[in-house]
Motif scaffolding. Structure first.
Motif, PDB file in Angstrom:
ATOM      1  N   UNK A  70       0.956  -1.259  -0.089  1.00 52.60           N
ATOM      2  CA  UNK A  70       0.006   0.232  -0.027  1.00 52.60           C
ATOM      3  C   UNK A  70       0.930   1.257   0.121  1.00 52.60           C
ATOM      4  N   UNK A  71       1.980   1.097   0.187  1.00 51.56           N
ATOM      5  CA  UNK A  71       3.145   2.226   0.346  1.00 51.56           C
ATOM      6  C   UNK A  71       4.441   1.981  -0.268  1.00 51.56           C
ATOM      7  N   UNK A  72       4.841   0.643   0.134  1.00 52.55           N
ATOM      8  CA  UNK A  72       6.274   0.191  -0.341  1.00 52.55           C
ATOM      9  C   UNK A  72       6.111  -0.049  -2.023  1.00 52.55           C
ATOM     10  N   UNK A  73       5.052  -0.409  -2.458  1.00 50.53           N
ATOM     11  CA  UNK A  73       4.814  -0.560  -3.970  1.00 50.53           C
ATOM     12  C   UNK A  73       4.437   0.758  -4.864  1.00 50.53           C
ATOM     13  N   UNK A  74       4.204   1.840  -4.081  1.00 53.71           N
ATOM     14  CA  UNK A  74       3.793   3.184  -4.882  1.00 53.71           C
ATOM     15  C   UNK A  74       5.089   3.454  -5.603  1.00 53.71           C
ATOM     16  N   UNK A  75       4.794   4.282  -6.640  1.00 52.61           N
ATOM     17  CA  UNK A  75       5.651   5.092  -7.368  1.00 52.61           C
ATOM     18  C   UNK A  75       6.215   6.025  -6.424  1.00 52.61           C
ATOM     19  N   UNK A  76       7.735   6.288  -6.370  1.00 56.33           N
ATOM     20  CA  UNK A  76       8.300   7.315  -5.783  1.00 56.33           C
ATOM     21  C   UNK A  76       7.664   8.532  -5.812  1.00 56.33           C
ATOM     22  N   UNK A  77       7.128   8.818  -7.032  1.00 57.87           N
ATOM     23  CA  UNK A  77       6.743  10.251  -7.382  1.00 57.87           C
ATOM     24  C   UNK A  77       5.329  10.292  -6.656  1.00 57.87           C
ATOM     25  N   UNK A  78       4.667   9.247  -6.405  1.00 58.79           N
ATOM     26  CA  UNK A  78       3.484   9.551  -5.556  1.00 58.79           C
ATOM     27  C   UNK A  78       3.762   9.518  -4.176  1.00 58.79           C
ATOM     28  N   UNK A  79       4.675   8.721  -3.550  1.00 55.08           N
ATOM     29  CA  UNK A  79       5.039   9.014  -1.917  1.00 55.08           C
ATOM     30  C   UNK A  79       5.519  10.405  -2.137  1.00 55.08           C
ATOM     31  N   UNK A 175      11.725  10.464   7.976  1.00 59.70           N
ATOM     32  CA  UNK A 175      11.649  10.774   6.494  1.00 59.70           C
ATOM     33  C   UNK A 175      12.198  10.168   5.417  1.00 59.70           C
ATOM     34  N   UNK A 176      13.364   9.738   5.747  1.00 60.87           N
ATOM     35  CA  UNK A 176      13.860   8.914   4.700  1.00 60.87           C
ATOM     36  C   UNK A 176      13.299   7.565   4.812  1.00 60.87           C
ATOM     37  N   UNK A 177      13.238   7.003   5.668  1.00 64.37           N
ATOM     38  CA  UNK A 177      12.415   5.697   5.936  1.00 64.37           C
ATOM     39  C   UNK A 177      11.196   5.480   4.975  1.00 64.37           C
ATOM     40  N   UNK A 178      10.606   6.527   5.256  1.00 64.81           N
ATOM     41  CA  UNK A 178       9.045   6.337   4.657  1.00 64.81           C
ATOM     42  C   UNK A 178       9.334   6.872   3.100  1.00 64.81           C
ATOM     43  N   UNK A 179      10.313   7.871   2.693  1.00 65.82           N
ATOM     44  CA  UNK A 179      10.646   7.927   1.239  1.00 65.82           C
ATOM     45  C   UNK A 179      11.000   6.741   0.542  1.00 65.82           C
ATOM     46  N   UNK A 180      11.727   5.795   1.158  1.00 67.83           N
ATOM     47  CA  UNK A 180      12.305   4.778   0.613  1.00 67.83           C
ATOM     48  C   UNK A 180      11.273   3.633   0.527  1.00 67.83           C
TER      49      UNK A 180
END
Ligand code: NAD
Length: 497
Positions: A70-79, A175-180
């Motif tokens: 639900x988060x890990x597979x989202x495109x970086x641009x969406x995150x 922040x970096x943990x969620x971003x990745x």
């Protein structure tokens, strides 16, 4: 019109539950702990006191969220869009967050509004903005093969943070943990849980899906230890004391060898040399940095090493600047030094005043408790002069407004003393001689060296220490590496005809 922070405090909602799987919940045991403000001893809330069961619940939620993508597979641009929305929400709630932080751990409201809350929003913006600009690699292998080197999130990561910059320390990890693309469990210090809970709520409001960012409140030896020992936590990122950092190494070894990032203590040397023309400027900046945040700073320049020829003038200036740090009401925007985090820490810091006297240092100013009639925890800015580097005030991290001055006779002696410490976090040298600046900054074993300045700060630069000050770095693009695994995928693409 100027904000009346006392009035705001009277009507402030104080959060008290944990955030697990997108819901505010009580501890499974029903236990709570009292959150008491060091500003004036007022009872703020009874906060959920988690234990192993709550950690299990949070890890299970984080694991499920990670696996279903639900988060890990989202495109970086969406995150990125969600993290930037989160940053905007943090800005909208600036006053509320700043007030919670000040009431919870005592720092001046002027700092929590202008420094802490701003830094936190910027941090989520910065990692959100960075994440869709980071490329993977194709290795230069032989024709007929393709070897892709890709970055994948670690999985479920825990962040265990201290109380001196509760939101900022959390943001540097979350922040970096969620971003990745990781799922995160944040464990704030028991002295300062309030803003972490609000971060969890606002993250949800910004669109971070339930289960991706969880907050478990409670005691370190219970919640922190359970996270450290958990078999389903893939990485643990800690900021706090060196002692507890060592525990996390044990927890990792005793469980699943989870990856660790450790940002630990410091006893930072600050060298003022006679080759720096403006002694008063060097001493003034040094005093500001030593007393900022009540001295509750891992980078606090608590060991001031000064050449004997300018020593008297430096001490005179330090004592003068200390006067502007007389502790005041943390809710008054004019206050530059607020309250110590709690009674226990206040007592611990004051013990060093006794150690200093026993070891033979000279008290130049301060050394006493202040504003006791308020019911809060305050200590005068304190300077010890004529110290030697083997004294307890020169070797142990005090984490309070106590500055130790050590006179020396040469540049070489200054560098030698600077390095005679188990820590290696920050350091500084003041000199107008370029060759000496190079020599000293190269000679000091520390993760940060300031030349003719102190506490310069920017998200673009890595932050962390040598020696027992830690392992790994927060901030900058280097921090991204902590939260990802590298995967090498070989492909045989040779033509078969
Ligand atoms: P601490 O080590 O006592 O606590 C930090 C966190 O660890 C808290 O959340 C606490 O609940 C938890 N904890 C405590 N005991 C534990 C245990 N046995 N097992 C697992 N978790 C446990 O530190 P503190 O007093 O909150 O903060 C002050 C320290 O933090 C200082 O040493 C300071 O230098 C350090 N610090 C370092 C940095 C850095 O970036 N290097 C930044 C800020 C603070």
């Amino acid at each position: 019109m100027a904000t009346d922070w006392h009035e705001k405090a009277r009507t402030l909602d104080i959060p008290s539950q944990m955030m697990i799987n997108g819901e505010l919940v009580y501890a499974a045991s029903g236990k709570t702990f009292a959150s008491v403000s060091p500003v004036d001893g007022r009872h703020l809330a009874d906060v959920a006191c988690g234990d192993v069961e709550d950690v299990d619940r949070a890890v299970a939620a984080a694991r499920l969220a990670f696996e279903d993508g639900r988060w890990s597979a989202r495109a970086p641009a969406e995150r990125k869009l969600v993290l930037r929305r989160f940053a905007d929400l943090l800005r909208t709630h600036r006053d509320e967050l700043a007030l919670l932080e000040t009431l919870d751990m005592g720092k001046p409201i002027a700092d929590s509004t202008s420094i802490d809350t701003r830094a936190v929003a910027n941090c989520f913006d910065w990692y959100g903005e960075a994440i869709d600009k980071i490329y993977d690699e194709i290795a230069p292998t032989a024709p007929g093969t393709v070897a892709m080197v890709t970055k994948e999130p670690l999985g479920v990561v825990a962040a265990v943070v201290p109380w001196n910059f509760p939101m900022v320390m959390a943001a540097w990890k979350v922040a970096p943990a969620l971003a990745t693309g990781n799922s995160v469990i944040l464990k704030p210090a028991e002295q300062s849980p309030l803003t972490a809970i609000r971060l969890g709520e606002l993250a949800l409001e910004a669109g971070i899906p339930p289960g991706v960012f969880n907050v478990v409140t409670g005691d370190g030896p219970e919640v922190g230890r359970a996270l450290g020992l958990h078999m389903d936590v893939d990485g643990l990122f800690f900021t706090g004391s060196t002692q507890v950092g060592k525990y996390f190494m044990m927890y990792s070894a005793q469980s699943n060898l989870k990856r660790l990032g450790l940002e630990l203590g410091g006893k930072s040397p600050n060298i003022i040399l006679s080759s720096y023309r403006d002694t008063v400027h060097a001493a003034t900046t040094s005093a500001h940095s030593a007393f900022f945040n009540q001295g509750e700073m891992c980078t606090c320049p608590s060991r001031l090493i000064v050449e004997r020829s300018i020593h008297a003038q430096v001490v005179e200036t330090l004592v003068e600047i200390a006067k502007s740090y007389a502790p005041g009401d943390p809710l008054d925007p004019a206050t530059s030094m607020g309250a110590m985090v709690d009674e226990r820490h206040t007592g611990r810091v004051l013990q060093f005043v006794e150690h200093a006297a026993e070891d033979g240092a000279t008290l130049a100013t301060g050394g006493r408790r202040a504003r006791q009639q308020t019911g809060g925890c305050y200590i005068e800015p304190t300077i010890f002069d004529n110290a030697s580097n083997d004294m307890r005030i020169a070797q142990e991290e005090i984490f309070g407004p106590l500055l130790t001055v050590i006179p020396v006779d040469s540049v070489d002696e200054a560098v030698k003393i600077a390095n005679e410490s188990c820590y290696g976090l920050a350091s500084a040298v003041w000199t107008d001689d370029l060759s000496i600046a190079h020599k000293v900054s190269k000679g000091i074993r520390a993760g940060l060296v300031y030349v003719n300045c102190y506490d310069c700060d920017d998200l673009t630069t890595p932050f962390g220490g040598f020696k027992e000050s830690g392992i790994g770095r927060d901030k900058s693009l280097h921090a991204i590496d902590k939260y990802v695994e590298l995967k090498t995928t070989w492909m045989n693409v040779a033509c078969r005809d």
